[in-house]
Design a protein around this motif. Structure first.
Motif, PDB file in Angstrom:
ATOM      1  N   SER A  40      -7.064   2.177  -4.003  1.00 45.04           N
ATOM      2  CA  SER A  40      -6.443   1.341  -2.972  1.00 45.04           C
ATOM      3  C   SER A  40      -6.728   1.880  -1.572  1.00 45.04           C
ATOM      4  N   THR A  56      -1.715  -4.981  -7.934  1.00 44.00           N
ATOM      5  CA  THR A  56      -1.798  -4.193  -9.169  1.00 44.00           C
ATOM      6  C   THR A  56      -1.483  -2.710  -8.960  1.00 44.00           C
ATOM      7  N   PRO A  57      -2.032  -2.035  -7.927  1.00 42.02           N
ATOM      8  CA  PRO A  57      -1.709  -0.611  -7.752  1.00 42.02           C
ATOM      9  C   PRO A  57      -0.225  -0.325  -7.513  1.00 42.02           C
ATOM     10  N   VAL A  58       0.504  -1.298  -6.929  1.00 44.84           N
ATOM     11  CA  VAL A  58       1.942  -1.067  -6.726  1.00 44.84           C
ATOM     12  C   VAL A  58       2.747  -1.438  -7.971  1.00 44.84           C
ATOM     13  N   GLU A  98      -5.816   5.326  -8.871  1.00 42.17           N
ATOM     14  CA  GLU A  98      -5.221   4.177  -8.173  1.00 42.17           C
ATOM     15  C   GLU A  98      -4.992   4.495  -6.695  1.00 42.17           C
ATOM     16  N   TYR A 112       0.837  -1.205   0.000  1.00 41.79           N
ATOM     17  CA  TYR A 112       0.000   0.000   0.000  1.00 41.79           C
ATOM     18  C   TYR A 112       0.872   1.256   0.000  1.00 41.79           C
ATOM     19  N   SER A 157       2.400   1.672  -3.390  1.00 42.01           N
ATOM     20  CA  SER A 157       1.446   2.163  -4.398  1.00 42.01           C
ATOM     21  C   SER A 157       1.205   3.658  -4.241  1.00 42.01           C
ATOM     22  N   ASN A 198       2.418   5.961  -7.354  1.00 44.83           N
ATOM     23  CA  ASN A 198       1.398   6.698  -8.116  1.00 44.83           C
ATOM     24  C   ASN A 198       1.481   8.203  -7.881  1.00 44.83           C
ATOM     25  N   ASN A 219       1.566  -1.060 -11.198  1.00 43.13           N
ATOM     26  CA  ASN A 219       1.292  -0.118 -12.287  1.00 43.13           C
ATOM     27  C   ASN A 219       2.353   0.970 -12.439  1.00 43.13           C
TER      28      ASN A 219
END
Length: 312
Positions: A74, A283-285, A70, A35, A38, A42, A287
């Motif tokens: 998250s 996925t969010p980390v 994103e 988390y 991410s 982002n 991307n």
């Protein structure tokens, strides 16, 4: 009136990943690191695009918007999931809180999927018709597409949330999940859920199947256009730019399709929870890593900004 009071007093409990405290702590640390990664990744993409004038193009406008989505996506799930990992699922979520979390999760997740479709169209125009790219992808059109993605996501989320939370809930109200997702909540309802299941299927087709079909068509023409580029350097640059987006598309749509594009009766809570971990934490980390590693312009801009600040 009695039914209303009963509805207001409903609370949902999240089932822990494991009854063993040490396992829960290990998962907590892993989730916290992902988390945090991410958020940093982002936020770095957004701030880099915002600070570097050379990146003020349609492609990076959409990428910056995706990065912000994103972060919020998250953040809708992660804080409560982390708290419940620490407390072994002892902290409940209220009926209203669960509905609010579901709304924002569906809203931001839907907008995220639509944005990926828009980004595929942007890449298609850039490679298919580079001379007229800036004329077609004007700032006003980009803003309209971004707002359209948010509005469509908002409508889908509102309809789904209202439909599901109008159902009667009874029993233990223990969710075999780490956030208020659509199907786990639907499983707890004790009324007729056929209308809700139909709506979930329709929403999945609108948000997943249609954009993914358009992305697939766009990439077919993109590949054809790339193969016509005479310069090896030009082909490599085009493939690199598109491959990063395609990797993110496959991750996002793959996870969502495994959960939502199947009959509700065949939903497996344990498998759904594992796939959701990939969707909401992994996925969010990944991307920002995918976009930054495979994008020379973004890396160069970030290095330029860092050197500028170090010199100052």
């Amino acid at each position: 009136m009695g039914d209303e009071n009963q509805t207001i007093e409903i609370q949902f409990h999240f089932h822990p990943f494991s009854p063993i405290l040490e396992v829960q702590m290990f998962i907590f640390v892993a989730f916290l690191l992902m988390y945090t990664g991410s958020l940093i990744g982002n936020a770095t993409i957004f701030l880099t695009v915002w600070a570097e004038h050379s990146l003020h193009t349609p492609m990076y406008f959409f990428l910056a918007n995706l990065a912000v989505l994103e972060i919020f996506y998250s953040s809708t799930v992660a804080p409560l999931a982390l708290v419940n990992l620490l407390t072994m699922g002892r902290i409940p979520i209220s009926f209203t809180g669960c509905g609010t979390q579901m709304f924002f999760f569906v809203f931001l997740g839907s907008a995220d999927c639509i944005f990926l479709g828009i980004m595929a169209y942007d890449r298609f125009v850039a490679i298919r018709d580079p001379l007229h790219y800036t004329l077609i992808m004007r700032r006003r059109l980009c803003a309209q597409l971004a707002v359209g993605a948010l509005v469509l996501g908002f409508i889908v989320a509102l309809q789904l949330t209202v439909l599901i939370f109008h159902l009667p809930f009874c029993g233990h109200n223990r969710i075999t999940h780490f956030y208020c997702d659509v199907l786990p909540i639907l499983w707890l309802a004790c009324g007729d859920t056929r209308t809700q299941e139909t709506m979930i299927f329709i929403a999945s087709v609108i948000i997943l199947t249609i954009p993914f079909s358009l992305i697939s068509i766009s990439y077919f023409f993109i590949v054809v256009a790339i193969l016509k580029i005479h310069s090896a350097e030009g082909r490599h640059k085009a493939f690199t730019t598109c491959s990063s987006h395609l990797t993110v598309v496959l991750l996002q749509y793959g996870c969502c399709s495994l959960i939502y594009l199947r009959p509700s009766s065949s939903y497996n809570p344990e498998m759904g929870r594992v796939v959701s971990v990939v969707d909401t934490f992994v996925t969010p980390v990944l991307n920002p890593l995918i976009y930054s590693i495979r994008n020379k312009e973004l890396k160069d801009a970030l290095n330029k900004i860092m050197k500028r600040h170090l010199l100052n």
